[in-house]
Motif scaffolding. Sequence first.
Motif, PDB file in Angstrom:
ATOM      1  N   ILE A  49     -17.902   4.379  14.610  1.00 26.74           N
ATOM      2  CA  ILE A  49     -16.448   4.528  14.565  1.00 26.74           C
ATOM      3  C   ILE A  49     -15.868   3.594  13.507  1.00 26.74           C
ATOM      4  CG2 ILE A  49     -14.289   4.233  15.854  1.00 26.74           C
ATOM      5  CD1 ILE A  49     -15.948   4.887  18.405  1.00 26.74           C
ATOM      6  N   ASN A  50     -16.335   2.359  13.496  1.00 21.07           N
ATOM      7  CA  ASN A  50     -15.836   1.401  12.499  1.00 21.07           C
ATOM      8  C   ASN A  50     -16.200   1.828  11.086  1.00 21.07           C
ATOM      9  OD1 ASN A  50     -14.458  -0.324  14.231  1.00 21.07           O
ATOM     10  ND2 ASN A  50     -16.310  -1.492  14.687  1.00 21.07           N
ATOM     11  N   ASN A  51     -17.370   2.439  10.922  1.00 19.75           N
ATOM     12  CA  ASN A  51     -17.767   2.951   9.614  1.00 19.75           C
ATOM     13  C   ASN A  51     -16.794   4.051   9.169  1.00 19.75           C
ATOM     14  OD1 ASN A  51     -19.154   3.574   7.288  1.00 19.75           O
ATOM     15  ND2 ASN A  51     -20.812   4.647   8.348  1.00 19.75           N
ATOM     16  N   ALA A  52     -16.446   4.949  10.092  1.00 16.38           N
ATOM     17  CA  ALA A  52     -15.475   6.006   9.772  1.00 16.38           C
ATOM     18  C   ALA A  52     -14.111   5.404   9.453  1.00 16.38           C
ATOM     19  CB  ALA A  52     -15.370   6.990  10.936  1.00 16.38           C
ATOM     20  N   ARG A  53     -13.741   4.362  10.169  1.00 18.90           N
ATOM     21  CA  ARG A  53     -12.458   3.692   9.899  1.00 18.90           C
ATOM     22  C   ARG A  53     -12.459   3.067   8.506  1.00 18.90           C
ATOM     23  NH1 ARG A  53     -10.444  -0.441  13.884  1.00 18.90           N
ATOM     24  NH2 ARG A  53      -8.502  -0.030  12.780  1.00 18.90           N
ATOM     25  N   SER A  54     -13.589   2.500   8.110  1.00 12.11           N
ATOM     26  CA  SER A  54     -13.649   1.880   6.784  1.00 12.11           C
ATOM     27  C   SER A  54     -13.536   2.927   5.670  1.00 12.11           C
ATOM     28  CB  SER A  54     -14.937   1.062   6.624  1.00 12.11           C
ATOM     29  OG  SER A  54     -16.060   1.904   6.548  1.00 12.11           O
ATOM     30  N   ARG A  55     -13.840   4.188   6.005  1.00 10.31           N
ATOM     31  CA  ARG A  55     -13.692   5.280   5.040  1.00 10.31           C
ATOM     32  C   ARG A  55     -12.308   5.929   5.127  1.00 10.31           C
ATOM     33  NH1 ARG A  55     -18.901   7.137   7.212  1.00 10.31           N
ATOM     34  NH2 ARG A  55     -17.563   8.676   8.194  1.00 10.31           N
ATOM     35  N   GLY A  56     -11.424   5.385   5.978  1.00 10.22           N
ATOM     36  CA  GLY A  56     -10.049   5.872   6.016  1.00 10.22           C
ATOM     37  C   GLY A  56      -9.618   6.589   7.278  1.00 10.22           C
ATOM     38  N   LEU A  57     -10.495   6.738   8.257  1.00 10.59           N
ATOM     39  CA  LEU A  57     -10.107   7.382   9.496  1.00 10.59           C
ATOM     40  C   LEU A  57      -9.121   6.500  10.261  1.00 10.59           C
ATOM     41  CD1 LEU A  57     -10.721   9.652  11.706  1.00 10.59           C
ATOM     42  CD2 LEU A  57     -12.111   7.859  12.741  1.00 10.59           C
ATOM     43  N   ASN A  58      -8.052   7.084  10.722  1.00 10.87           N
ATOM     44  CA  ASN A  58      -7.112   6.375  11.586  1.00 10.87           C
ATOM     45  C   ASN A  58      -7.577   6.576  13.015  1.00 10.87           C
ATOM     46  OD1 ASN A  58      -5.026   5.468  13.153  1.00 10.87           O
ATOM     47  ND2 ASN A  58      -3.441   6.603  12.109  1.00 10.87           N
ATOM     48  N   ILE A  59      -7.978   5.518  13.677  1.00  9.31           N
ATOM     49  CA  ILE A  59      -8.523   5.625  15.027  1.00  9.31           C
ATOM     50  C   ILE A  59      -7.490   6.138  16.028  1.00  9.31           C
ATOM     51  CG2 ILE A  59      -8.038   3.267  15.768  1.00  9.31           C
ATOM     52  CD1 ILE A  59     -11.067   3.595  16.931  1.00  9.31           C
ATOM     53  N   ASP A  60      -6.231   6.029  15.694  1.00 11.22           N
ATOM     54  CA  ASP A  60      -5.167   6.509  16.563  1.00 11.22           C
ATOM     55  C   ASP A  60      -4.647   7.890  16.154  1.00 11.22           C
ATOM     56  OD1 ASP A  60      -4.037   3.140  16.845  1.00 11.22           O
ATOM     57  OD2 ASP A  60      -5.145   4.291  18.327  1.00 11.22           O
ATOM     58  N   SER A  61      -5.416   8.605  15.337  1.00  9.44           N
ATOM     59  CA  SER A  61      -5.072   9.988  15.020  1.00  9.44           C
ATOM     60  C   SER A  61      -5.173  10.800  16.304  1.00  9.44           C
ATOM     61  CB  SER A  61      -6.034  10.568  13.991  1.00  9.44           C
ATOM     62  OG  SER A  61      -5.864   9.943  12.753  1.00  9.44           O
ATOM     63  N   VAL A  62      -4.429  11.878  16.351  1.00  9.38           N
ATOM     64  CA  VAL A  62      -4.371  12.667  17.576  1.00  9.38           C
ATOM     65  C   VAL A  62      -5.046  14.027  17.423  1.00  9.38           C
ATOM     66  CG1 VAL A  62      -2.260  11.535  18.363  1.00  9.38           C
ATOM     67  CG2 VAL A  62      -2.086  13.589  16.948  1.00  9.38           C
ATOM     68  N   ASN A  63      -5.361  14.608  18.563  1.00 13.12           N
ATOM     69  CA  ASN A  63      -5.878  15.976  18.563  1.00 13.12           C
ATOM     70  C   ASN A  63      -4.703  16.945  18.626  1.00 13.12           C
ATOM     71  OD1 ASN A  63      -5.022  16.008  21.250  1.00 13.12           O
ATOM     72  ND2 ASN A  63      -7.077  15.997  22.110  1.00 13.12           N
ATOM     73  N   SER A  64      -4.973  18.211  18.792  1.00 11.43           N
ATOM     74  CA  SER A  64      -3.904  19.206  18.790  1.00 11.43           C
ATOM     75  C   SER A  64      -2.977  19.085  19.998  1.00 11.43           C
ATOM     76  CB  SER A  64      -4.496  20.619  18.718  1.00 11.43           C
ATOM     77  OG  SER A  64      -5.342  20.825  19.830  1.00 11.43           O
ATOM     78  N   ASN A  65      -3.390  18.343  21.012  1.00 15.48           N
ATOM     79  CA  ASN A  65      -2.548  18.111  22.190  1.00 15.48           C
ATOM     80  C   ASN A  65      -1.725  16.828  22.077  1.00 15.48           C
ATOM     81  OD1 ASN A  65      -3.535  20.396  23.555  1.00 15.48           O
ATOM     82  ND2 ASN A  65      -5.325  19.248  24.230  1.00 15.48           N
ATOM     83  N   GLY A  66      -1.902  16.095  20.979  1.00 16.48           N
ATOM     84  CA  GLY A  66      -1.177  14.839  20.809  1.00 16.48           C
ATOM     85  C   GLY A  66      -1.861  13.643  21.437  1.00 16.48           C
TER      86      GLY A  66
END
Length: 110
Positions: A49-66
């Motif tokens: 997860i931290n690796n994905a975050r370092s590539r720009g993923l926002n860990i608080d991004s939401v799914n289609s339900n919010g």
Amino acid sequence: MVILKRLFCICAILSGFVSGNAEAYLRPLSPESFNQLYHMASRGNVSGINNARSRGLNIDSVNSNGDTGLCVAAKKRDKTAFRSFLQAGANPSHPCTWEIGGFREFMNSV
């Protein structure tokens, strides 16, 4: 309560604009990306997860339900995933947590 949620969302969007990452707050993760993120968390893969975050993923991004991944984990009562999201820096005060019955008790049990 609805007014507070909207105010919080507006503040989150504005903070995204200030930080230059507004796009992450304006559109949800694709189902595939969200499922991959949740799969890592459910396996306890905080480094992934931290690796994905370092590539720009926002860990608080939401799914289609919010819902953020942390909210989905709380709704499922998935302690491994919930703990992984917390350790990776997910926001336990995101508006999606406000409607989860027993959320504080669940969070304290993890």
